[in-house]
Design an enzyme around this catalytic site. Structure first.
Site, PDB file in Angstrom:
ATOM      1  N   HIS A  21       8.328   1.518  -3.293  1.00  0.00           N
ATOM      2  CA  HIS A  21       7.640   0.394  -2.642  1.00  0.00           C
ATOM      3  C   HIS A  21       8.654  -0.650  -2.173  1.00  0.00           C
ATOM      4  O   HIS A  21       8.628  -1.083  -1.010  1.00  0.00           O
ATOM      5  CB  HIS A  21       6.649  -0.225  -3.631  1.00  0.00           C
ATOM      6  CG  HIS A  21       5.920  -1.418  -3.106  1.00  0.00           C
ATOM      7  ND1 HIS A  21       4.611  -1.364  -2.660  1.00  0.00           N
ATOM      8  CD2 HIS A  21       6.305  -2.723  -2.950  1.00  0.00           C
ATOM      9  CE1 HIS A  21       4.241  -2.556  -2.248  1.00  0.00           C
ATOM     10  NE2 HIS A  21       5.243  -3.404  -2.423  1.00  0.00           N
ATOM     11  N   GLU A  22       9.548  -1.042  -3.069  1.00  0.00           N
ATOM     12  CA  GLU A  22      10.528  -2.063  -2.706  1.00  0.00           C
ATOM     13  C   GLU A  22      11.547  -1.527  -1.710  1.00  0.00           C
ATOM     14  O   GLU A  22      11.950  -2.238  -0.780  1.00  0.00           O
ATOM     15  CB  GLU A  22      11.231  -2.591  -3.962  1.00  0.00           C
ATOM     16  CG  GLU A  22      10.338  -3.431  -4.850  1.00  0.00           C
ATOM     17  CD  GLU A  22       9.740  -4.624  -4.128  1.00  0.00           C
ATOM     18  OE1 GLU A  22      10.414  -5.187  -3.242  1.00  0.00           O
ATOM     19  OE2 GLU A  22       8.599  -4.989  -4.435  1.00  0.00           O
ATOM     20  N   HIS A  25      10.305  -1.751   1.839  1.00  0.00           N
ATOM     21  CA  HIS A  25      10.454  -3.077   2.459  1.00  0.00           C
ATOM     22  C   HIS A  25      11.859  -3.232   3.050  1.00  0.00           C
ATOM     23  O   HIS A  25      12.027  -3.707   4.176  1.00  0.00           O
ATOM     24  CB  HIS A  25      10.226  -4.178   1.427  1.00  0.00           C
ATOM     25  CG  HIS A  25       8.812  -4.341   1.000  1.00  0.00           C
ATOM     26  ND1 HIS A  25       7.762  -4.394   1.878  1.00  0.00           N
ATOM     27  CD2 HIS A  25       8.258  -4.485  -0.250  1.00  0.00           C
ATOM     28  CE1 HIS A  25       6.626  -4.562   1.220  1.00  0.00           C
ATOM     29  NE2 HIS A  25       6.904  -4.609  -0.069  1.00  0.00           N
TER      30      HIS A  25
END
Length: 229
Positions: A21-22, A25
Site C-alpha cells: 500500500h505504501e 503511493h
C-alpha cells in the site's frame, strides 16, 4: 499456542498489504513527477522502512489481544504504516496528482485481494494437509485484510487516502480548508476505532465497515473469480 499459525498468517497478510500500500503511493508519486520518497529511501518493499509505532504496532497489537481474549482466535489483522513522503508541489499536476497518488494505495490493495481470490483455486479440492490449510487461511486473510485496508483508507477523513481524494476533487475554496483537518485527523480516526465503542456500547465502526462493505465486496470478488455464490 494453537493460535500461533493463525497469528502468523494474519501478520504476514497484514505486512504484505501495508507494505505494498505504501510502496504504491511512492511509485505513483514518482511516476507523476515527485521523487521525494526515492530520495529519502522510502521507495522500498522492505517492511521495516514503513513501520509506524501506532499503526503498525499498537493498533494491530490491541486487535490481536482483544480477539484472543474474546474468541481465542485471530480473525483479522489491521493497521497502517508510516506514510510515504510526497511533496505534492513537485507533482506535475499537484491537485489531481495528489488524488491519483492517494488512490494508488487502496487500488493496489484491491488488486491484491483479487489475486488472493485467484490463488485460492489450486488449494481447493482433496488431499488436504496442514500446509495447504495454512496457505488457504493466509490467502483468505489476505483477501479480507486488503479489502479492510482499502475500505478504511477510503474513509473521507484526512490524512486517510479518502480524505485526500475528496480534498483534491473539491473546489479549492472548500478542499484546502478540508485538507487542514489532517492535523487532527489521526485523533478522529483513533476516536472512531477505540473511544466511540467505549462511549456507546454496541457501536463498532470497524466491525460495521467489515460487515457492510468488506464482506459484500469480498463475495463479489469471489464470484467474479469463479468461486460461485
Amino acid at each position: 499456542m494453537d493460535w500461533l499459525p493463525d497469528f502468523a498468517a494474519a501478520a504476514l497478510a497484514a505486512i504484505f498489504a501495508i507494505t505494498l500500500h505504501e510502496a504504491a503511493h511512492g511509485y505513483a508519486a514518482r511516476a507523476l513527477g515527485d521523487d521525494t520518497a526515492a530520495r529519502m529511501g522510502r521507495l522500498s518493499l522492505n517492511p521495516l522502512r514503513h513501520v509506524d509505532p501506532v499503526g503498525t504496532l499498537m493498533v494491530p497489537g490491541l486487535l490481536l489481544i482483544s480477539q484472543l481474549l474474546v474468541s481465542g482466535r485471530v480473525d483479522v489483522m489491521f493497521g497502517w504504516a508510516k506514510p510515504v513522503p510526497v511533496d505534492i508541489m513537485r507533482l506535475r499536476n499537484p491537485r489531481f496528482g495528489m488524488v491519483l497518488v492517494a488512490a494508488a494505495g487502496p487500488a493496489i490493495n484491491i488488486c491484491l485481494a483479487v489475486l488472493a481470490a485467484v490463488l485460492l483455486h489450486p488449494l481447493q479440492g482433496p488431499g488436504r494437509d496442514n500446509l495447504l490449510d495454512w496457505l488457504e487461511s493466509f490467502l483468505v486473510l489476505s483477501l479480507i485484510g486488503n479489502l479492510v485496508l482499502a475500505a478504511f483508507n477510503l474513509l473521507p477523513i484526512p490524512p486517510l487516502d479518502g480524505g485526500r481524494i475528496v480534498g483534491g476533487l473539491l473546489p479549492p475554496a472548500i478542499g484546502i480548508p478540508f485538507l487542514r483537518l489532517e492535523r487532527v485527523g489521526l485523533f478522529i480516526v483513533l476516536g472512531l476505532l477505540f473511544l466511540l465503542p467505549m462511549a456507546l456500547p454496541g457501536t463498532d465502526p470497524l466491525r460495521w465497515l467489515v460487515r457492510a462493505v468488506v464482506l459484500p465486496t469480498a463475495q463479489v470478488i469471489l464470484n467474479l473469480t469463479g468461486h460461485g455464490a
